[in-house]
Design an enzyme around this catalytic site. Structure first.
Site, short mmCIF file in Angstrom:
data_model
loop_
_atom_site.label_atom_id
_atom_site.label_comp_id
_atom_site.label_asym_id
_atom_site.label_seq_id
_atom_site.Cartn_x
_atom_site.Cartn_y
_atom_site.Cartn_z
CD GLU A 35 -4.97 -7.50 0.95
OE1 GLU A 35 -5.31 -6.39 0.48
OE2 GLU A 35 -5.76 -8.42 1.18
CB ALA A 140 -13.01 -4.26 10.67
CB SER A 143 -12.11 0.16 2.75
OG SER A 143 -10.82 0.26 2.32
CB SER A 144 -14.60 2.60 7.76
OG SER A 144 -13.32 2.75 8.33
CG ASP A 189 -8.72 0.25 0.22
OD1 ASP A 189 -8.50 -0.90 -0.22
OD2 ASP A 189 -8.11 0.75 1.18
CE1 TYR A 241 -1.09 -0.35 2.88
CE2 TYR A 241 0.16 1.63 2.33
CZ TYR A 241 -0.75 0.66 1.98
OH TYR A 241 -1.32 0.68 0.74
C1 GLA Z 1 -4.88 -0.84 2.44
C2 GLA Z 1 -4.69 0.22 1.39
C3 GLA Z 1 -4.82 -0.34 -0.01
C4 GLA Z 1 -3.95 -1.58 -0.20
C5 GLA Z 1 -4.16 -2.55 0.97
C6 GLA Z 1 -3.23 -3.72 0.89
O1 GLA Z 1 -6.20 -1.29 2.43
O2 GLA Z 1 -5.63 1.24 1.57
O3 GLA Z 1 -4.50 0.65 -0.96
O4 GLA Z 1 -2.60 -1.23 -0.33
O5 GLA Z 1 -4.00 -1.93 2.21
O6 GLA Z 1 -3.53 -4.52 -0.19
#
Ligand code: GLA
Length: 399
Positions: A35, A140, A143-144, A189, A241
């Protein structure tokens, strides 16, 4: 056809008056481990889930691209020649345009990025209608957004004969997300959504962009992945983020490396001496997380999935204490699942809300769900949405 595929086709028919030429779909993803390593040029190990976004599509005679979705009654129309102006012209300098609603910036951004990728002359590209429907839970951390990008890029590659490779498609999805939507995310993602394979995770080296399917053996071993969606919402276009990303860039700069990928656990003593405490802990998470991804791949291969629990838990602890992207609901989910006997558990995705995953024996899923729901009630949190997911296949043409 799944209900969402039917919904996409029905929406297309209402919009256009005839059946779609094609239906394409792409899945959401869960990240098994790795992550906030992707934008540090490190390693990730995500897998596609069976929840998918469907794009029912057909060509038009004019040069208009029209997108519709079941989550907004109003379709959005843009002339293809206008896409560069809408998203800033050249990938590299674009910023989010306030001119289209955010959901529409995903498919339109993909169209723009795809044409930029192949260097197409926009005036010669036929128009398209795109109707989207999805059963990927939104917000959630599954990755929608990558699912919308994947379904759209698969469909456009087909209709526009772009000849894209899976890696091209992933890069186009990421460009749309970074430059058209304005979320400074990595490429994990999109790769997970496009390249997923049944009962496998995708090991991705985010520097070389080499991928390898890694057999998970969950189905074979009678294991399930339980998703615990805390319903705490997050957004990666703002706030935390971006801040974490900047801390990582600062850490790399001060340590004199191109990216945190270039550090190993052996560098952490020096990092502790020269970095401020917060930057050090951000760096420590990324460096140890990269190692945990490599260890997870080795452990899966050598010992099988029951042996990876400790790595999943260590990843969560690192995100909670060093990277500081967990929230009390995610910590409660992880603790309750482990106490109920889960093999391992961790928050998944970007953090600040979203979901945790727990690796659970199939015959303990119901009990684990009950224990998690009880722990949430005891803590005074809203009831989480819990469901199992199976590692599934990536983008494909459904019809
Ligand atoms: C989100 C981002 C990814 C990644 C994750 C953390 O999902 O879209 O690119 O950085 O956070 O691992």
């Amino acid at each position: 056809m799944t209900p969402s595929a039917q919904e996409a086709s029905a929406l297309f028919e209402r919009l256009v008056g005839s059946a779609p030429e094609r239906v394409w779909s792409a899945p959401g993803r869960a990240n098994l481990i790795g992550e906030h390593t992707d934008y540090n040029e490190g390693y990730v190990l995500p897998f596609a889930i069976e929840h998918r976004t469907y794009a029912a599509v057909g060509r038009r005679r004019d040069g208009i691209i029209r997108v519709a979705s079941t989550f907004d009654p109003n379709p959005v129309e843009v002339a293809i020649v206008e896409l560069p102006a809408l998203f800033g012209g050249d990938p590299g300098e674009a910023v989010q345009s306030g001119d289209v609603p955010e959901w529409a910036a995903y498919p339109l951004g993909v169209a723009w990025a795809a044409l930029a990728h192949v260097d197409a002359t926009h005036a010669q590209i036929p128009g398209v209608d795109i109707a989207l429907a999805s059963d990927v839970p939104i917000g959630a951390g599954l990755s929608s957004s990558a699912a919308i990008e994947g379904a759209t890029v698969g469909a456009l590659d087909d209709l526009w004969h772009l000849g894209l490779t899976p890696l091209d498609m992933s890069q186009i999805g990421r460009t749309a997300e970074n430059l058209a939507v304005g979320a400074p995310t990595g490429i994990m993602d999109q790769v997970a959504s496009i390249m997923g394979e049944t009962d496998s995770a995708t090991f991705l080296d985010c520097r070389t962009l080499e991928t390898q399917p890694v057999d998970l053996g969950f189905a074979r071993e009678g294991l399930r992945v339980l998703v615990i969606d805390t319903k705490v919402s997050h957004s990666h276009s703002t706030g935390g983020y971006r801040d974490r990303r900047e801390a990582c860039e600062r850490g790399a700069r001060e340590m004199g490396v191109k990216a945190l990928r270039d550090l190993t656990t052996g560098d952490l003593d020096r990092a502790k001496r020269i970095l401020d405490d917060v930057t050090f802990r951000r760096v420590a998470h990324v460096v140890t997380e990269n190692q945990r991804v490599l260890d997870t791949v080795d452990t899966l291969r050598a010992e099988g999935p029951r042996a990876i629990g400790g790595l999943l838990v260590a990843s969560h602890v690192s995100m909670r204490d060093d990277f500081e992207i967990s929230v009390p609901e995610l910590d409660t989910a992880v603790t309750a699942a482990l106490e109920a006997g889960a093999i391992g558990a961790r928050m998944t995705g970007g953090g600040f809300g979203g979901a945790a995953i727990a690796l659970v024996e199939a015959d303990r899923v119901a009990e684990t769900k009950r224990a998690v729901a009880q722990a949430f009630a005891d803590a005074g949190f809203a009831e989480p949405h819990q469901f199992t997911v199976a590692p599934s296949h990536g983008v494909l043409r459904d019809a």
